[in-house]
Write a protein that holds these residues in place. Structure first.
Motif, short mmCIF file in Angstrom:
data_model
loop_
_atom_site.label_atom_id
_atom_site.label_comp_id
_atom_site.label_asym_id
_atom_site.label_seq_id
_atom_site.Cartn_x
_atom_site.Cartn_y
_atom_site.Cartn_z
N UNK A 394 0.81 -1.22 0.00
CA UNK A 394 0.00 0.00 0.00
C UNK A 394 0.84 1.27 0.00
N UNK A 395 2.05 1.20 0.54
CA UNK A 395 2.90 2.39 0.61
C UNK A 395 4.32 2.01 0.20
N UNK A 396 4.54 1.70 -1.07
CA UNK A 396 5.85 1.19 -1.51
C UNK A 396 6.99 2.18 -1.36
N UNK A 397 6.70 3.48 -1.32
CA UNK A 397 7.77 4.48 -1.21
C UNK A 397 7.91 5.03 0.21
N UNK A 398 7.27 4.40 1.17
CA UNK A 398 7.36 4.81 2.58
C UNK A 398 6.89 6.25 2.78
N UNK A 399 5.84 6.64 2.09
CA UNK A 399 5.32 8.00 2.17
C UNK A 399 4.86 8.36 3.58
N UNK A 400 4.33 7.37 4.32
CA UNK A 400 3.78 7.63 5.65
C UNK A 400 4.75 7.26 6.77
N UNK A 401 5.99 6.98 6.44
CA UNK A 401 6.96 6.60 7.47
C UNK A 401 7.31 7.80 8.35
N UNK A 402 7.80 7.50 9.54
CA UNK A 402 8.17 8.52 10.51
C UNK A 402 9.47 8.09 11.19
N UNK A 403 10.10 8.97 11.95
CA UNK A 403 11.30 8.56 12.69
C UNK A 403 11.05 7.40 13.64
N UNK A 404 9.82 7.24 14.12
CA UNK A 404 9.51 6.10 15.01
C UNK A 404 9.25 4.83 14.22
N UNK A 405 8.70 4.95 13.01
CA UNK A 405 8.39 3.78 12.19
C UNK A 405 9.60 3.25 11.43
N UNK A 406 10.53 4.13 11.08
CA UNK A 406 11.67 3.70 10.25
C UNK A 406 12.42 2.50 10.83
N UNK A 407 12.73 2.48 12.11
CA UNK A 407 13.44 1.30 12.65
C UNK A 407 12.58 0.04 12.68
N UNK A 408 11.26 0.23 12.79
CA UNK A 408 10.37 -0.93 12.87
C UNK A 408 10.14 -1.55 11.51
N UNK A 409 10.02 -0.70 10.48
CA UNK A 409 9.73 -1.18 9.13
C UNK A 409 10.75 -0.55 8.16
N UNK A 410 12.00 -0.96 8.23
CA UNK A 410 13.03 -0.34 7.38
C UNK A 410 12.78 -0.62 5.92
#
Length: 411
Positions: A394-410
């Motif tokens: 659903x979000x192949x380019x990590x558009x909704x990623x955040x500094x908290x999500x980056x380590x969880x879903x690299x």
């Protein structure tokens, strides 16, 4: 626009631009045209879950209409609506929600996305009341999902990683009344019985001695009043606040006075400062059956906890089937910490708490302070890899990623 900091003030948002769309179409255009975008709600996350280096969006300008479907027993609400405002609206029409969090100031979509909860051994977290969601996905598409939709169980508690939720449909039930009693000095051996003794129960402790323990029992109004000396406690004869020294006027009414569900389930009144207001928070969810052993493990580090603690709260929550819910497939004990507002002093203690609880596979509250390694968190969620697959789709380019999500879903 909301403040550029979160509610606690410990997170400075790093967005390059701030937006307040007034239509869903305008929001969809923003999402489709942005490389990084995030919605901000009431700002009650204590970590960078709501942050972004791209565009930060408030949904407060979207249409604020609330739609009650009495036949289906549901209510459709705007994502940015606060639970306290929704609760009053529902009660006026003879309806209620099964549960509320301890403070009514939080937004509906934000609370659901993070698995925020109230209390009660037979009550699920707030997300378990969700019957449907409307959200804008990474391409700008407006998508609606219901309980019978594919991937519904993945999309409710989704950390905002799958899109920006614009509306939420919730189950409702007939309004009901509760009475709230506070009991003091609960003996530790009686804790298990206390937690299951009413519709919603919270036990507060300062990790210094049982003399600092308060039990907040929110029981149905027609249930018998607790007897004198209930479980070896003393009944409070005046209003209490969970945090010592804070004004009791901020709290919902106690002393067994009956009142509607939305004026008793939260600990704090909507028009007042919740909790202490100057704080950090952490919380861990672990199997209900491990409660006694987990608390004994924390006793070993209580001398570290107490100096940086304002108050700790114990609650129970029923199991559910939402993939990233902290209660996924297990009845849970939530151990909450309201810390002093000093990150430097608090973080080392948080790490010690996590070390003590590690044997019980704790799941941190998604919106609070934690230092648990991403792989340790992932190991506690059986559908983690399935959620990751859906996220990448659903979000192949990590558009909704955040500094908290980056380590969880690299990526």
């Amino acid at each position: 626009m909301p403040t550029h900091r979160n509610w606690a003030g410990n997170i400075q948002y790093s967005a390059r631009a701030y937006h307040r769309p007034t239509t869903v179409a305008e929001l969809a255009t923003l999402v489709a045209g942005s490389d990084r975008i995030r919605a901000v709600g009431s700002g009650h996350s204590f970590n960078p879950l709501g942050d972004t280096t791209g565009d930060l969006v408030t949904l407060a300008g979207l249409p604020a209409d609330v739609r009650l479907d009495e036949e289906r027993r549901t209510v459709d609400v705007p994502a940015a609506m606060r639970y306290g405002d929704l609760a009053s609206w529902l009660h006026e029409r003879g309806y209620g929600l099964a549960n509320l969090a301890s403070l009514p100031h939080i937004s509906v979509a934000g609370a659901i996305a993070t698995g925020t909860h109230g209390s009660g051994e037979r009550n699920g977290n707030l997300a378990t009341a969700v019957a449907g969601l409307e959200l804008v996905t990474a391409t700008g598409e407006l998508r609606t999902v219901h309980r019978d939709s594919d991937d519904f169980a993945a999309m409710v508690v989704s950390l905002g990683a799958l899109g920006i939720v614009t509306r939420v449909t919730l189950d409702v039930l007939p309004t009901f009344d509760l009475r709230q009693y506070v009991h003091l000095d609960l003996p530790r051996p009686a804790l298990d019985e206390a937690l299951g003794s009413a519709y919603s129960v919270s036990v507060f402790t300062d990790w210094r001695s049982t003399r600092g323990t308060q039990v907040w029992r929110k029981q149905l109004a027609d249930a018998p009043a607790p007897p004198a000396g209930w479980l070896g406690t003393t009944a409070a004869d005046r209003p209490c606040h969970p945090v010592p020294g804070m004004p009791t006027a901020n709290c919902t009414e106690q002393l067994g006075v009956p009142g509607p569900w939305h004026e008793r389930l939260p600990h704090f009144r909507l028009g007042f400062t919740p909790s202490s207001g100057d704080e950090l928070q952490s919380e861990y969810h672990l199997p209900r059956a491990d409660a006694a052993d987990a608390l004994a493990a924390l006793d070993e580090v209580a001398h570290l906890i107490a100096p940086v603690l304002q108050i700790s709260e114990l609650r129970t929550i029923a199991a559910d089937d939402l993939w990233l819910s902290p209660q996924y497939h297990r009845d849970s004990l939530a151990i909450h910490f309201t810390w002093i507002a000093d990150t430097t002093r608090v973080l080392p203690v948080v790490a010690e708490v996590e070390r003590a609880l590690a044997p019980f596979a704790p799941r941190p509250h998604w919106g609070k302070v934690f230092t648990t390694a991403p792989e340790a968190i992932a190991a506690t969620y059986p559908r983690w890899s399935d959620f990751t697959t859906l996220l990448h789709h659903l979000d192949p380019t990590a558009k909704f990623n955040t500094p908290a999500l980056n380590p969880l879903f690299p990526r």
